[in-house]
Design a protein around this motif. Structure first.
Motif, PDB file in Angstrom:
ATOM      1  N   GLU A 154      51.620  38.506  36.135  1.00 10.50           N
ATOM      2  CA  GLU A 154      52.615  38.764  37.181  1.00 10.50           C
ATOM      3  C   GLU A 154      54.030  38.734  36.606  1.00 10.50           C
ATOM      4  O   GLU A 154      54.864  39.581  36.931  1.00 10.50           O
ATOM      5  N   ASN A 214      43.384  42.975  43.172  1.00 12.41           N
ATOM      6  CA  ASN A 214      44.480  42.703  44.102  1.00 12.41           C
ATOM      7  C   ASN A 214      44.202  41.486  44.978  1.00 12.41           C
ATOM      8  O   ASN A 214      45.126  40.738  45.319  1.00 12.41           O
ATOM      9  N   ILE A 239      54.843  41.073  43.350  1.00 12.46           N
ATOM     10  CA  ILE A 239      55.104  42.444  43.821  1.00 12.46           C
ATOM     11  C   ILE A 239      54.997  43.481  42.704  1.00 12.46           C
ATOM     12  O   ILE A 239      54.327  44.513  42.870  1.00 12.46           O
ATOM     13  N   PRO A 240      55.637  43.289  41.526  1.00 13.77           N
ATOM     14  CA  PRO A 240      55.548  44.312  40.469  1.00 13.77           C
ATOM     15  C   PRO A 240      54.121  44.615  40.024  1.00 13.77           C
ATOM     16  O   PRO A 240      53.769  45.783  39.845  1.00 13.77           O
ATOM     17  N   ASN A 254      56.802  41.747  35.955  1.00 13.43           N
ATOM     18  CA  ASN A 254      58.117  41.548  36.551  1.00 13.43           C
ATOM     19  C   ASN A 254      59.242  41.868  35.571  1.00 13.43           C
ATOM     20  O   ASN A 254      60.372  42.154  35.975  1.00 13.43           O
ATOM     21  N   THR A 268      51.425  44.257  41.742  1.00 14.67           N
ATOM     22  CA  THR A 268      50.745  44.936  42.841  1.00 14.67           C
ATOM     23  C   THR A 268      51.157  46.401  42.914  1.00 14.67           C
ATOM     24  O   THR A 268      50.315  47.298  43.085  1.00 14.67           O
ATOM     25  N   VAL A 269      52.447  46.652  42.761  1.00 14.87           N
ATOM     26  CA  VAL A 269      52.945  48.037  42.769  1.00 14.87           C
ATOM     27  C   VAL A 269      52.340  48.815  41.604  1.00 14.87           C
ATOM     28  O   VAL A 269      51.915  49.970  41.767  1.00 14.87           O
ATOM     29  N   ALA A 270      52.291  48.180  40.419  1.00 18.42           N
ATOM     30  CA  ALA A 270      51.710  48.835  39.243  1.00 18.42           C
ATOM     31  C   ALA A 270      50.237  49.154  39.473  1.00 18.42           C
ATOM     32  O   ALA A 270      49.756  50.236  39.111  1.00 18.42           O
ATOM     33  N   SER A 271      49.518  48.236  40.087  1.00 18.46           N
ATOM     34  CA  SER A 271      48.095  48.435  40.366  1.00 18.46           C
ATOM     35  C   SER A 271      47.874  49.612  41.312  1.00 18.46           C
ATOM     36  O   SER A 271      47.001  50.458  41.098  1.00 18.46           O
ATOM     37  N   PHE A 272      48.680  49.685  42.360  1.00 14.71           N
ATOM     38  CA  PHE A 272      48.547  50.787  43.324  1.00 14.71           C
ATOM     39  C   PHE A 272      48.963  52.116  42.696  1.00 14.71           C
ATOM     40  O   PHE A 272      48.403  53.166  43.035  1.00 14.71           O
ATOM     41  N   LEU A 273      49.929  52.072  41.795  1.00  8.92           N
ATOM     42  CA  LEU A 273      50.340  53.295  41.098  1.00  8.92           C
ATOM     43  C   LEU A 273      49.218  53.806  40.199  1.00  8.92           C
ATOM     44  O   LEU A 273      48.932  55.012  40.160  1.00  8.92           O
TER      45      LEU A 273
END
Length: 299
Positions: free
Chosen positions: A90, A17, A33-34, A94, A36-41
């Motif tokens: 990225e 990240n 953003i996508p 997206n 990053t969201v996928a990584s946190f998920l």
């Protein structure tokens, strides 16, 4: 339980990240953003699985995922990879936002065909295998023929089936049916043939009727082995489905990949491949849950 592998996995998560936000961005990168969201998920699922199951393998798997993402990010940010064949991760993530409607419709189309094909194959494979395995004359007649037919991979005749069948829909169901039916049919015959003869003789000694013998004695004995092979059958069916969709479909997961590969849009091609991998993983997880409920003694 905090282990070295757990610490490594989380360190790679943080590093991945950081690289997304710290490394110089190309103007081609649309948004971070996508990914990053996928990584946190992924991290949330990993932490949940780690603390619930205590399995070290989860840490190792996630470490590999983060490691691949790190290599991918570094390679694209510093121009170490082909700009067309290896697009920015990225932009790939997206696609899940930009083309979410196409992906959802493709999933619906594929799962509908998959469910019909597998359901028909499992139902007929189990019950025809039950009768074939129980009746010696029928077994000796059909088993040699089955061994010959089942050795031909469905992918080999998929192009012919797509060309011959009246619709792509029916062709896809037939291909999936073939991929699942023959292994199920043969497994059921073998399982019925392995029933201890003492059990059969004891049941006959109590004047048990043939339907009772088949459905209350032999079927419960044979069914768990068939369910245990369901993961393999599902993988084969998914392979055949995506292969068929890449030949003549107008919707579906395989069609999504084929459509954009024709335009050399490898950003969407990679997104489609990742999407299929996620769907297969979810389906295998659901099958494992079913197996744990039905054949508890193996888990």
């Amino acid at each position: 339980m905090i282990t070295v592998s757990f610490i490594v996995a989380n360190a790679l998560f943080v590093l991945q990240n950081l690289l997304v936000f710290v490394l110089p961005r190309s103007p081609k990168i649309q948004t971070v953003i996508p990914i990053t969201v996928a990584s946190f998920l992924i991290e949330a699922i990993f932490l949940l699985k780690h603390f619930l199951t205590k399995k070290r393998s989860a840490s190792n798997i996630v470490s590999i995922v983060y490691g691949l993402l790190i290599v991918w990010i570094v390679a694209t940010r510093f121009g170490l990879s082909h700009p067309v064949l290896v697009p920015n991760p990225e932009n790939v993530f997206n696609v899940f936002v930009l083309n979410h409607k196409d992906l959802i419709l493709g999933l619906y189309s594929s799962m509908k065909i998959l469910l019909i094909g597998i359901s028909l194959a499992m139902f007929l494979g189990i019950f025809l295998g039950l009768f074939t395995g129980y009746i010696q004359g029928v077994r000796e007649t059909f088993l040699p023929v089955t061994k010959v037919i089942s050795t031909v991979p469905p992918l080999v005749y998929t192009p012919y089936v797509v060309a011959v069948m009246p619709t792509f829909y029916s062709a896809s169901i037939f291909v999936i049916f073939s991929a699942v039916f023959w292994p199920t049919f043969m497994s059921m015959i073998a399982r019925v043939g392995s029933v201890d003869k003492k059990i059969i003789d004891s049941a006959r000694g109590m004047n048990v009727s043939t339907p009772t013998m088949l459905f209350k004695i032999i079927l419960p004995y044979s069914l768990p082995e068939v369910i245990a092979r369901l993961s393999t059958s599902l993988t084969s069916a998914m392979l055949c489905l995506t292969g068929a969709e890449m030949l003549g479909a107008s919707a579906g997961l395989g069609y999504f990949v084929k459509k954009f590969s024709d335009y050399a849009d490898y950003t969407r091609v990679l997104a489609g491949i990742i999407y299929i991998a996620i769907i297969v993983t979810i389906l295998n997880t659901l099958v494992e849950l079913l197996q744990k409920k039905v054949i508890k003694w193996k888990y």
